[in-house]
Design an enzyme around this catalytic site. Structure first.
Site, PDB file in Angstrom:
ATOM      1  N   ASN A   9       0.878  -1.173   0.000  1.00 12.21           N
ATOM      2  CA  ASN A   9       0.000   0.000   0.000  1.00 12.21           C
ATOM      3  C   ASN A   9       0.915   1.223   0.000  1.00 12.21           C
ATOM      4  OD1 ASN A   9      -1.759   2.076   0.507  1.00 12.21           O
ATOM      5  ND2 ASN A   9      -2.365   1.371   2.555  1.00 12.21           N
ATOM      6  N   TRP A  10       0.986   1.878  -1.130  1.00 10.12           N
ATOM      7  CA  TRP A  10       1.919   3.013  -1.251  1.00 10.12           C
ATOM      8  C   TRP A  10       1.433   4.234  -0.466  1.00 10.12           C
ATOM      9  CZ3 TRP A  10       3.636   3.277  -7.143  1.00 10.12           C
ATOM     10  CH2 TRP A  10       4.302   2.094  -7.469  1.00 10.12           C
ATOM     11  N   LYS A  11       0.157   4.262  -0.135  1.00 11.80           N
ATOM     12  CA  LYS A  11      -0.434   5.441   0.531  1.00 11.80           C
ATOM     13  C   LYS A  11      -0.161   6.685  -0.333  1.00 11.80           C
ATOM     14  CE  LYS A  11      -0.113   3.017   4.889  1.00 11.80           C
ATOM     15  NZ  LYS A  11      -0.021   3.060   6.335  1.00 11.80           N
ATOM     16  N   HIS A  96      -9.375   1.130   4.861  1.00  9.19           N
ATOM     17  CA  HIS A  96      -8.112   1.337   5.578  1.00  9.19           C
ATOM     18  C   HIS A  96      -8.366   2.259   6.774  1.00  9.19           C
ATOM     19  CE1 HIS A  96      -4.047   2.433   6.569  1.00  9.19           C
ATOM     20  NE2 HIS A  96      -3.665   1.345   5.927  1.00  9.19           N
ATOM     21  N   GLU A  98      -6.748   4.611   7.939  1.00  8.32           N
ATOM     22  CA  GLU A  98      -6.508   6.046   7.676  1.00  8.32           C
ATOM     23  C   GLU A  98      -7.724   6.664   6.980  1.00  8.32           C
ATOM     24  OE1 GLU A  98      -2.760   5.422   5.695  1.00  8.32           O
ATOM     25  OE2 GLU A  98      -1.942   4.723   7.607  1.00  8.32           O
ATOM     26  N   GLU A 167      -5.334  -5.002  10.367  1.00 10.28           N
ATOM     27  CA  GLU A 167      -4.270  -4.030  10.603  1.00 10.28           C
ATOM     28  C   GLU A 167      -4.536  -3.314  11.924  1.00 10.28           C
ATOM     29  OE1 GLU A 167      -2.328  -2.801   6.601  1.00 10.28           O
ATOM     30  OE2 GLU A 167      -3.994  -1.466   6.993  1.00 10.28           O
ATOM     31  N   GLY A 173       2.801   2.039  10.934  1.00 16.56           N
ATOM     32  CA  GLY A 173       3.786   3.115  10.837  1.00 16.56           C
ATOM     33  C   GLY A 173       4.463   3.449  12.158  1.00 16.56           C
ATOM     34  N   SER A 213       3.643  -2.351  10.431  1.00 18.24           N
ATOM     35  CA  SER A 213       5.096  -2.453  10.681  1.00 18.24           C
ATOM     36  C   SER A 213       5.666  -3.824  10.319  1.00 18.24           C
ATOM     37  CB  SER A 213       5.422  -2.083  12.126  1.00 18.24           C
ATOM     38  OG  SER A 213       5.069  -0.732  12.368  1.00 18.24           O
ATOM     39  N   GLY A 234       2.939  -1.230   4.302  1.00 19.86           N
ATOM     40  CA  GLY A 234       3.006   0.207   4.038  1.00 19.86           C
ATOM     41  C   GLY A 234       4.438   0.639   3.756  1.00 19.86           C
ATOM     42  N   GLY A 235       5.111   1.162   4.777  1.00 12.68           N
ATOM     43  CA  GLY A 235       6.457   1.715   4.616  1.00 12.68           C
ATOM     44  C   GLY A 235       7.430   0.791   3.897  1.00 12.68           C
TER      45      GLY A 235
HETATM   46  P1  13P Z   1       3.132   0.130   7.734  1.00 14.52           P
HETATM   47  O1  13P Z   1       3.625  -1.145   7.108  1.00 14.52           O
HETATM   48  O2  13P Z   1       3.879   1.349   7.283  1.00 14.52           O
HETATM   49  O3  13P Z   1       3.031   0.019   9.228  1.00 14.52           O
HETATM   50  O4  13P Z   1       1.641   0.361   7.193  1.00 14.52           O
HETATM   51  C1  13P Z   1       0.749  -0.709   7.197  1.00 14.52           C
HETATM   52  C2  13P Z   1      -0.453  -0.296   6.435  1.00 14.52           C
HETATM   53  O5  13P Z   1      -1.187   0.594   6.841  1.00 14.52           O
HETATM   54  C3  13P Z   1      -0.722  -0.967   5.163  1.00 14.52           C
HETATM   55  O6  13P Z   1      -1.986  -0.687   4.690  1.00 14.52           O
END
Ligand code: 13P
Length: 251
Positions: A9-11, A96, A98, A167, A173, A213, A234-235
């Site tokens: 997920n590039w966000k 998600h 967020e 999640e 993050g 994470s 994510g990251g």
């Molecule tokens: P991180 O891997 O950066 O913690 O993010 C997870 C995420 O929200 C994937 O959708």
């Protein structure tokens, strides 16, 4: 059939140029060294039409990070499920944390989004998970059960097309990963909810990804659990080395 999946997920990261380079590089890396799981990259809307033709669909699926809860019309700034599908994308992340926290997405809105995604041939990656205070109060099961209402109005046939992603918000993050035991426990609970609603066969076939994470150093210990079928990353999905490192956890 239940699948092992690593989805990125590039966000809100990567310019179009950066996204195109990443997709080409990932495609080359996975052509040279075939993955032992399904791989998906979920990108900002504007990248989709450029990125989708650059990857071998048999190796890398492309998805959006959201879609509208309406079919079409006067909804300035929104992108419909049909538009996403028209780019060549085949997946969409929905629900998600967020989106829920910063853009007010509700259980009812997400129910609409999931239905529209499915109606347009997209595979929803439906996210659920509790915040820290809920975990500390021992309410995580209650929270995810309530969030599942968005997908529990689907027919069994439609439900069997979706992917779930657990999640925990406190792990996103933050560098704080759920322990393998915590992940396994709640994934098993989520699968039991699916079994209660749709029966054991559909529950057994459902892929439930872990997100929060996840990185090359902890992916294997998470994915080895019987109810953890991969990750939503994510990251660590933003660099080829880390993303490939997580994909390789299935080797
Ligand atoms: P991180 O891997 O950066 O913690 O993010 C997870 C995420 O929200 C994937 O959708």
């Amino acid at each position: 059939m239940r699948k092992n999946i690593v989805a990125g997920n590039w966000k809100m990261n990567k310019t179009l140029c950066e996204g195109i380079s990443f997709a080409k590089e990932l495609n080359d890396a996975l052509t040279a060294d075939a993955p032992h799981c399904d791989v998906v990259i979920c990108t900002p809307f504007i990248h989709l039409a450029s990125v989708a033709p650059l990857v071998a669909p048999a190796k890398i699926g492309v998805g959006a990070e959201n879609c509208a809860d309406k079919v079409s019309g006067a909804y300035t700034g929104e992108v419909s499920a049909a538009m996403v599908a028209s780019t060549g994308a085949t997946y969409v992340i929905l629900g998600h944390s967020e989106r829920r926290a910063y853009y007010g997405e509700t259980v009812a809105m997400l129910e609409e989004k999931v239905k529209l995604a499915l109606a347009n041939g997209l595979v929803p990656i439906f996210c659920i998970g509790e915040v820290l205070e809920e975990r500390e109060a021992g309410k995580q099961n209650e929270v995810v059960a309530a969030q599942m209402a968005s997908v529990f109005s689907l027919s069994a046939e439609d439900f069997s097309k979706i992917i779930l992603a657990y999640e925990p918000v406190w792990a996103i993050g933050t560098g704080k990963t759920a322990t393998p035991a915590q992940a396994q426990e709640i994934h098993a609970y989520i699968r039991s909810l699916v079994a209660d609603k749709y029966g054991k066969e559909i529950a057994d076939d459902c892929s439930i990804l872990y997100g929060g994470s996840c990185k090359p150093s902890n992916a294997k210990e998470l994915f080895v659990n019987p109810d953890v079928d991969g990750g939503l990353i994510g990251g660590a999905a933003l660099t080829i080395a880390d993303f490939k490192g997580i994909i390789d956890a299935f080797k």
